[in-house]
Design a protein around this motif. Structure first.
Motif, short mmCIF file in Angstrom:
data_model
loop_
_atom_site.label_atom_id
_atom_site.label_comp_id
_atom_site.label_asym_id
_atom_site.label_seq_id
_atom_site.Cartn_x
_atom_site.Cartn_y
_atom_site.Cartn_z
N MET A 182 0.93 -1.13 -0.05
CA MET A 182 0.10 -0.05 0.00
C MET A 182 0.87 1.29 0.02
O MET A 182 0.58 2.27 -0.46
N ARG A 183 1.92 1.24 0.71
CA ARG A 183 2.81 2.60 0.62
C ARG A 183 3.29 2.70 -0.74
O ARG A 183 3.47 3.74 -1.15
N LYS A 184 3.78 1.81 -1.34
CA LYS A 184 4.21 1.74 -2.81
C LYS A 184 3.04 1.95 -3.81
O LYS A 184 3.65 2.97 -4.76
N PHE A 185 1.78 1.54 -3.42
CA PHE A 185 0.99 2.10 -4.50
C PHE A 185 0.57 3.66 -4.27
O PHE A 185 0.09 4.16 -5.04
N LEU A 186 0.36 3.97 -2.92
CA LEU A 186 0.06 5.23 -2.74
C LEU A 186 1.10 6.24 -3.24
O LEU A 186 0.92 7.34 -3.84
N ASP A 187 2.66 5.85 -3.09
CA ASP A 187 3.42 6.77 -3.99
C ASP A 187 3.09 6.49 -5.58
O ASP A 187 3.32 7.66 -6.09
N VAL A 188 2.75 5.48 -5.91
CA VAL A 188 2.29 5.62 -7.61
C VAL A 188 1.13 6.52 -7.81
O VAL A 188 0.89 7.13 -8.80
N LEU A 189 0.30 6.33 -7.01
CA LEU A 189 -0.86 7.19 -6.93
C LEU A 189 -0.58 8.79 -6.72
O LEU A 189 -1.44 9.65 -7.12
N GLY A 190 0.44 9.03 -6.17
CA GLY A 190 1.16 10.55 -5.87
C GLY A 190 0.60 11.05 -4.41
O GLY A 190 0.36 12.14 -4.50
N SER A 191 -0.09 9.96 -3.52
CA SER A 191 -0.73 10.13 -2.47
C SER A 191 0.38 10.35 -1.37
O SER A 191 1.56 9.77 -1.46
N ARG A 192 0.67 11.60 -0.74
CA ARG A 192 1.36 11.80 0.45
C ARG A 192 0.64 11.79 1.80
O ARG A 192 -0.15 12.59 2.11
N ILE A 193 1.25 11.09 2.64
CA ILE A 193 0.73 11.13 4.06
C ILE A 193 1.97 11.87 5.00
O ILE A 193 3.01 11.15 4.91
N GLU A 194 1.64 12.87 5.36
CA GLU A 194 2.49 13.61 6.31
C GLU A 194 2.65 12.80 7.60
O GLU A 194 1.65 12.66 8.22
N PRO A 195 3.83 12.95 8.21
CA PRO A 195 4.04 12.38 9.45
C PRO A 195 3.70 13.16 10.55
O PRO A 195 3.39 14.43 10.42
#
Length: 195
Positions: A182-195
């Motif tokens: 899911m982390r890699k998929f979110l990267d491909v989607l261009g989604s960013r989760i801020e820490p």
């Protein structure tokens, strides 16, 4: 973050964690996820199965939960979606026989849209003929199909917790890979989760 509209292909005896967890994770970060199943309508359910790794020669299978369908497979327009998710379990073995499932997968591949597929979900990708020249992984028993479809096998680690990216295709061997998949998929989607 731009909200993405994501289509998920499921069927009876989809792997429980591989449907429910990505469905919830992608919604948690703000994406819209539509789960569809041939022959089922919004509000219907598919039965799930829990596949576990308990030291046997293959996974064990236990009853899962009911997973709610929230969109209509018969009228879904793949052109209106930004990405596709294909969970594993036993559902892919028969979903790949549905011509419209194959048509939907080919739409996403031809449009170079993000596709996340896990475990036996890659059986659908192989049947759709979209793995030629692609590097990917799957549940180890799917390796012969993946390679005969022209895919290059990427090794599965001992804990089946790894994932691979080839362009916009993100694959993983099983549900223990959810964090990386899911982390890699979110990267491909261009989604960013801020820490």
């Amino acid at each position: 973050m731009a909200i993405k509209k994501i289509l998920m292909l499921v069927g009876d005896y989809v792997e429980d964690y591989e449907a429910m967890v990505p469905f919830q994770m992608l919604q948690m970060v703000g994406h819209q996820v539509h789960a569809v199943c041939p022959g089922k309508l919004p509000g219907d359910h598919v039965r799930t199965a829990i596949h576990d790794f308990e030291g046997d020669q293959t996974y064990s299978e236990k009853p899962g939960h009911n997973f709610a369908i929230n969109a209509d497979f018969a009228t879904v327009d793949p052109a209106k979606y930004d990405a596709l998710v294909i969970p594993g379990g036993r559902a892919p073995e028969y979903l790949r026989l549905n011509p419209r499932v194959i048509e939907i997968v080919r739409h996403f591949a031809a449009g170079d849209k993000p596709i996340a597929s896990v475990c036996h979900g890659q059986q659908i990708l192989a049947a759709a003929g979209v793995l030629d020249g692609r590097q990917c992984t799957a549940y180890p028993a799917v390796r012969p199909e993946l390679e005969r479809a022209g895919g290059t096998w990427c090794e599965v680690n001992e804990t089946v917790s790894n994932a691979y990216v080839d362009g916009k295709l993100v694959t993983a061997p099983a549900w223990p890979a959810h964090p990386e998949w899911m982390r890699k998929f979110l990267d491909v989607l261009g989604s960013r989760i801020e820490p």
